[in-house]
Design a protein around this motif. Structure first.
Motif, short mmCIF file in Angstrom:
data_model
loop_
_atom_site.label_atom_id
_atom_site.label_comp_id
_atom_site.label_asym_id
_atom_site.label_seq_id
_atom_site.Cartn_x
_atom_site.Cartn_y
_atom_site.Cartn_z
N VAL A 250 0.86 -1.18 0.00
CA VAL A 250 0.00 0.00 0.00
C VAL A 250 0.90 1.23 0.00
N GLY A 251 0.90 1.93 -1.13
CA GLY A 251 1.76 3.08 -1.29
C GLY A 251 0.98 4.38 -1.26
N SER A 252 1.52 5.36 -1.94
CA SER A 252 0.94 6.70 -1.92
C SER A 252 1.49 7.48 -3.10
N ALA A 253 0.77 8.52 -3.48
CA ALA A 253 1.33 9.45 -4.46
C ALA A 253 2.66 10.00 -3.96
N TRP B 136 -2.81 3.27 -9.67
CA TRP B 136 -2.96 4.63 -9.17
C TRP B 136 -4.43 4.85 -8.84
N VAL B 137 -4.71 5.32 -7.63
CA VAL B 137 -6.09 5.52 -7.17
C VAL B 137 -6.35 7.01 -7.04
N GLY B 138 -7.40 7.50 -7.68
CA GLY B 138 -7.79 8.89 -7.55
C GLY B 138 -7.18 9.79 -8.62
N THR C 261 -4.01 11.59 -7.56
CA THR C 261 -2.77 10.82 -7.65
C THR C 261 -2.22 10.88 -9.06
N VAL C 262 -3.08 10.67 -10.04
CA VAL C 262 -2.65 10.72 -11.43
C VAL C 262 -2.09 12.11 -11.77
N ALA C 263 -2.82 13.15 -11.37
CA ALA C 263 -2.38 14.52 -11.67
C ALA C 263 -1.05 14.83 -11.01
N THR C 264 -0.88 14.40 -9.76
CA THR C 264 0.36 14.68 -9.04
C THR C 264 1.55 13.98 -9.68
#
Length: 336
Positions: free
Chosen positions: A140-143, A235-237, A240-243
């Motif tokens: 479980v990661g993160s942007a 990628w969720v959200g 996240t994609v935009a970042t």
């Protein structure tokens, strides 16, 4: 992973937040759940929460920074529930505040739990899965695994480290021809209790950087990743994609933008409570018997769906539909 058969699933950090929501999601499938976290009270509440859905539940109190304890937990899981099919690394701690105001031992502690905890979980899972030539590990990661932000240097550093570590392990598994899969789920800001229990040196109360998503959105993505671990990451959200895209193509511009906005975006208008307790060194649920649950205090702002994740799940279908539409347009042009 065959979704029609119960699996033995391990979720770390399972007593609250994304881990709690993830445990519920796997339990809804009728899987056997091993719940790992530090706080015994939170674990007991989580076990009660999902006990009527899961095929079996085994709560184990363990600090993921302690490798011997993690190894002992993995052995107990296989003795009581059976061979581990899925291991979800999720446990973490963090500190909010400028890097210069963080004590070295605090930075070390965040790294030990958030990064080394994933390393320990991955090691004990791989040792068992490789010998059986089956299994999936979900990180479980993160942007923030790609893009660091102000006021979270230790956490961002740990998430970056997890990303690089996971890539190395994945390459080694491919070199050996192992069928064991390792995938990563990069999350957006999530409405979890961490913003009320994390150590903070900010003058105002901490908050996730909007837009905020409910932990159930993250949990659904984790379960899907466990079912489809061949894909290297999800990628969720839309945030996240935009970042991640902005960081790829304009990192310097993003540095300046976050330098201007990153402090205010992570704080509410409410003043922080002086002397507020934090969970850096010990779990808070065992001190006061509180069950923090999956969600934090941002329900009124949090989104319950991620259209981007739906598109990510169905990218092949969308590609086929796009190709079919292109062929139809071309055929019409030829006729005309």
């Amino acid at each position: 992973m065959d979704p029609t058969e119960p699996k033995v699933v391990v979720v770390t950090g399972a007593s609250a937040g994304v881990g709690r929501a993830t445990a519920r999601a796997f339990a809804a499938r009728g899987d056997k759940l091993a719940l790992l976290a530090r706080g015994e009270h939170g674990l007991a509440a989580a076990a009660t929460d999902i006990g009527h859905r899961a095929a079996a539940v085994l709560p184990i109190s363990v600090d993921m920074s302690d490798f011997d304890a993690v190894e002992k937990a993995a052995k107990q899981i296989e003795e009581e529930l059976g061979p581990i099919d899925v291991w979800v690394n999720n446990a973490f701690i963090t500190v909010f505040g400028p890097f210069e105001e963080m004590r070295p031992e605090e930075f070390h502690r965040v790294t030990e739990v958030t990064y080394h905890g994933y390393v320990h979980g991955t090691r004990v899972a791989l040792e068992r899965m490789r010998s059986r030539q089956s299994g999936a590990i979900v990180q479980v990661g993160s942007a923030l695994a790609y893009r660091g932000i102000p006021l979270q240097s230790a956490y961002c550093g740990a998430k970056h480290a997890i990303e690089g570590f996971t890539e190395s392990v994945r390459c080694e598994l491919k070199h050996r021809g192992s069928p064991v899969q390792v995938t990563m789920v990069q999350l957006p800001a999530v409405n979890t209790p961490q913003f009320d229990w994390a150590l903070s040196r900010m003058s105002r109360k901490a908050q996730p950087v909007p837009p905020i998503y409910q932990p159930e959105v993250a949990a659904d993505a984790v379960v899907y990743a466990a079912e489809h671990p061949q894909r290297r990451e999800y990628w969720v959200g839309t945030s996240t994609v935009a970042t991640l895209l902005a960081n790829k193509f304009a990192p310097g511009l993003l540095d300046r933008y976050l330098g201007r906005t990153g402090y205010a975006a992570q704080q509410t208008d409410e003043s922080a409570e002086p002397g507020r307790r934090a969970n850096l060194w010990q779990p808070l649920d065992d001190e006061d018997g509180e069950d923090f649950g999956a969600r934090g205090r941002f329900d009124d702002q949090a989104r319950t769906v991620s259209p981007q994740m739906w598109l990510s799940r169905h990218h092949r279908l969308l590609a086929l539909l796009g190709a079919a539409a292109g062929v139809a347009v071309a055929a019409r042009a030829v006729r005309e």
